[in-house]
Design a protein around this motif. Structure first.
Motif, PDB file in Angstrom:
ATOM      1  N   TRP A  49      -6.946  -6.116   4.969  1.00 19.35           N
ATOM      2  CA  TRP A  49      -6.334  -4.781   4.985  1.00 19.35           C
ATOM      3  C   TRP A  49      -4.901  -4.845   5.515  1.00 19.35           C
ATOM      4  O   TRP A  49      -4.004  -4.178   4.987  1.00 19.35           O
ATOM      5  N   HIS A 104      -2.709  -6.298   2.888  1.00 18.50           N
ATOM      6  CA  HIS A 104      -2.544  -5.339   1.796  1.00 18.50           C
ATOM      7  C   HIS A 104      -1.465  -4.309   2.139  1.00 18.50           C
ATOM      8  O   HIS A 104      -0.743  -3.833   1.253  1.00 18.50           O
ATOM      9  N   LYS A 105      -1.329  -3.992   3.416  1.00 15.53           N
ATOM     10  CA  LYS A 105      -0.364  -2.970   3.838  1.00 15.53           C
ATOM     11  C   LYS A 105       1.064  -3.514   3.905  1.00 15.53           C
ATOM     12  O   LYS A 105       2.009  -2.733   3.997  1.00 15.53           O
ATOM     13  N   ASN A 106       1.221  -4.845   3.880  1.00 15.16           N
ATOM     14  CA  ASN A 106       2.576  -5.405   3.868  1.00 15.16           C
ATOM     15  C   ASN A 106       3.287  -5.005   2.574  1.00 15.16           C
ATOM     16  O   ASN A 106       2.678  -4.928   1.510  1.00 15.16           O
ATOM     17  N   ASN A 107       4.564  -4.770   2.658  1.00 16.25           N
ATOM     18  CA  ASN A 107       5.300  -4.161   1.547  1.00 16.25           C
ATOM     19  C   ASN A 107       5.789  -5.213   0.537  1.00 16.25           C
ATOM     20  O   ASN A 107       6.968  -5.538   0.465  1.00 16.25           O
ATOM     21  N   ASP A 153      -4.509  -1.761  -5.336  1.00 14.17           N
ATOM     22  CA  ASP A 153      -5.277  -1.087  -4.288  1.00 14.17           C
ATOM     23  C   ASP A 153      -6.766  -1.396  -4.389  1.00 14.17           C
ATOM     24  O   ASP A 153      -7.447  -1.599  -3.380  1.00 14.17           O
ATOM     25  N   LYS A 155      -7.227  -4.893  -3.149  1.00 16.46           N
ATOM     26  CA  LYS A 155      -6.577  -5.120  -1.848  1.00 16.46           C
ATOM     27  C   LYS A 155      -5.685  -6.360  -1.878  1.00 16.46           C
ATOM     28  O   LYS A 155      -5.690  -7.179  -0.956  1.00 16.46           O
TER      29      LYS A 155
END
Length: 233
Positions: free
Chosen positions: A26, A29-32, A48, A51
């Motif tokens: 998670w 996955h949130k890294n840009n 998404d 992930k």
């Protein structure tokens, strides 16, 4: 000896699952770094869903035994039925000479990447997780698509995860049709021997993801390859 080795890897997997790697997935996955996946031809919804992500510092062991830290793109592999995390595929950024761009977690069983929960009937096999996502979205999620970590997936992986399929279309990279696999056969022929009577080989002049993303192959052209697929005996 093989049974002992297999049991050890399964025990390692059980322990690995208890370590909570979903939190890492998670966070990655949130890294840009979504633009990389989009450039590869993967839509936002699939990024998404699976992930997909990016890790700035991943410790990896090279063939020489040296431990290095590299940035990697991350592709978590989920169980298609239980949705448990089974493994993680890494795409190394600028891998050292002689090292493969792709690898999974060591010491646990390698895993194929399934695009949905349909685990019988007809499936399309491709070489690579990324290709599986691209093909699955391209055909409109009509069939199961399975991505393998290499053109030579392990016999155990094929028998334990894929033997239930009744008909298999294989769309591997062009070099998978060269007779350079163990035993002097091609990777496709080897697959046909492990899963006899189930495999239809589709030969394309380029990698399937390049055909779709780079060269703009139409769906009708892709479907035409299935009509001339060669059944392996």
């Amino acid at each position: 000896e093989e049974k002992i080795w297999r049991k050890k890897r399964l025990d390692n997997l059980a322990r690995w699952k208890l370590e909570g790697h979903e939190k890492e997935v998670w966070a990655w996955h949130k890294n840009n770094h979504r633009e990389y996946w989009i450039e590869q031809g993967i839509p936002e919804a699939a990024i998404d869903q699976h992930k997909l992500g990016y890790c700035y510092t991943k410790s990896l062991k090279l063939k020489t035994g040296e431990i290095v830290t590299l940035p990697v793109y991350t592709m978590p592999i989920w169980n298609p039925v239980t949705r448990e995390l089974e493994n993680i595929q890494y795409r190394l950024c600028n891998p050292p000479a002689g090292e493969s761009k792709y690898r999974q977690e060591p010491f646990i069983p390698a895993s194929a990447a399934f695009m949905n929960g349909n685990m019988d009937g007809t499936a399309i096999f491709v070489e690579g997780f990324k290709k599986a996502i691209i093909v699955y979205n391209f055909i409109g999620s009509q069939r199961q698509v399975v991505g393998f970590p290499s053109k030579l997936p392990g016999r155990e992986l094929l028998l334990t995860q894929c033997s239930q399929f009744k008909k298999i279309y294989v769309v591997f990279d062009p070099d998978a049709y060269h007779a350079d696999a163990p035993g002097g056969v091609s990777a496709i022929e080897r697959l046909g021997k492990i899963l006899p009577g189930k495999v239809w080989a589709i030969t394309m002049p380029v990698k399937v993801d390049d055909a779709i993303v780079k060269y703009g192959m139409s769906q009708s052209t892709f479907r035409s390859y299935f009509t001339i697929a060669e059944r392996l005996k």
